[in-house]
Design a protein around this motif. Structure first.
Motif, PDB file in Angstrom:
ATOM      1  N   LYS A  62       0.804  -1.217   0.000  1.00  0.00           N
ATOM      2  CA  LYS A  62       0.000   0.000   0.000  1.00  0.00           C
ATOM      3  C   LYS A  62       0.844   1.277   0.000  1.00  0.00           C
ATOM      4  O   LYS A  62       0.302   2.372  -0.147  1.00  0.00           O
ATOM      5  N   LYS A 115       3.392   1.665  -4.931  1.00  0.00           N
ATOM      6  CA  LYS A 115       2.320   1.915  -5.896  1.00  0.00           C
ATOM      7  C   LYS A 115       2.865   2.604  -7.143  1.00  0.00           C
ATOM      8  O   LYS A 115       2.516   2.252  -8.269  1.00  0.00           O
ATOM      9  N   GLU A 171      -0.566  -0.496 -13.941  1.00  0.00           N
ATOM     10  CA  GLU A 171      -1.767  -0.584 -13.098  1.00  0.00           C
ATOM     11  C   GLU A 171      -1.333  -0.570 -11.633  1.00  0.00           C
ATOM     12  O   GLU A 171      -0.190  -0.883 -11.303  1.00  0.00           O
ATOM     13  N   SER A 172      -2.260  -0.224 -10.769  1.00  0.00           N
ATOM     14  CA  SER A 172      -1.965  -0.228  -9.336  1.00  0.00           C
ATOM     15  C   SER A 172      -1.921  -1.656  -8.819  1.00  0.00           C
ATOM     16  O   SER A 172      -2.647  -2.522  -9.314  1.00  0.00           O
ATOM     17  N   SER A 202      -2.618  -4.891  -6.514  1.00  0.00           N
ATOM     18  CA  SER A 202      -3.734  -5.383  -5.718  1.00  0.00           C
ATOM     19  C   SER A 202      -3.171  -5.937  -4.405  1.00  0.00           C
ATOM     20  O   SER A 202      -2.411  -6.904  -4.410  1.00  0.00           O
ATOM     21  N   CYS A 203      -3.530  -5.316  -3.321  1.00  0.00           N
ATOM     22  CA  CYS A 203      -2.984  -5.691  -2.014  1.00  0.00           C
ATOM     23  C   CYS A 203      -3.983  -6.507  -1.202  1.00  0.00           C
ATOM     24  O   CYS A 203      -3.719  -6.853  -0.053  1.00  0.00           O
ATOM     25  N   GLN A 204      -5.114  -6.811  -1.781  1.00  0.00           N
ATOM     26  CA  GLN A 204      -6.193  -7.494  -1.059  1.00  0.00           C
ATOM     27  C   GLN A 204      -5.756  -8.850  -0.511  1.00  0.00           C
ATOM     28  O   GLN A 204      -6.136  -9.226   0.587  1.00  0.00           O
TER      29      GLN A 204
END
Length: 109
Positions: free
Chosen positions: A26, A31, A40-41, A43-45
């Motif tokens: 994050k 990033k 693209e950013s 994905s930290c999910q």
């Protein structure tokens, strides 16, 4: 006679490692780097979910959390094994590996 003890299952990482990876993912620097590299950013999910599953396992021994964490780690390892190595791995050493190096030979670059 020594009795063998079965150790309880432990996550492959300490739960704080998942949290640390999530915080790194994050971060503004990560990033920016990820966006610059991949367009693209990140994905930290998954890091967040892994942290929650790890904590759930530690506190309640939740089997679903354990299975989800194991599957996530398997997926992560499989993704890293997809990349081809930079160098070709040798099956055996070169035939003249035991000879001294020729120091006088000029090296061309």
């Amino acid at each position: 006679m020594e009795q063998s003890r079965i150790l309880p299952w432990r996550p492959p990482r300490v739960c704080e490692d998942y949290w640390s990876e999530f915080r790194h993912c994050k971060s503004l620097l990560n990033k920016f780097h990820h966006y610059y590299t991949y367009g693209e950013s990140p994905s930290c999910q998954q890091w967040s979910q892994d942290y929650k599953n790890c904590k759930q396992w530690e506190s309640h021994k939740d089997l679903k959390a354990k299975e989800d964490l194991q599957q996530s780690e398997r997926t992560r390892v499989a993704e890293q094994q997809q990349f081809t190595p930079v160098w070709k791995l040798r099956k055996e050493p070169p035939k003249d590996w035991h000879l001294p190096l020729n120091q006088e030979k000029s090296q061309e670059f």
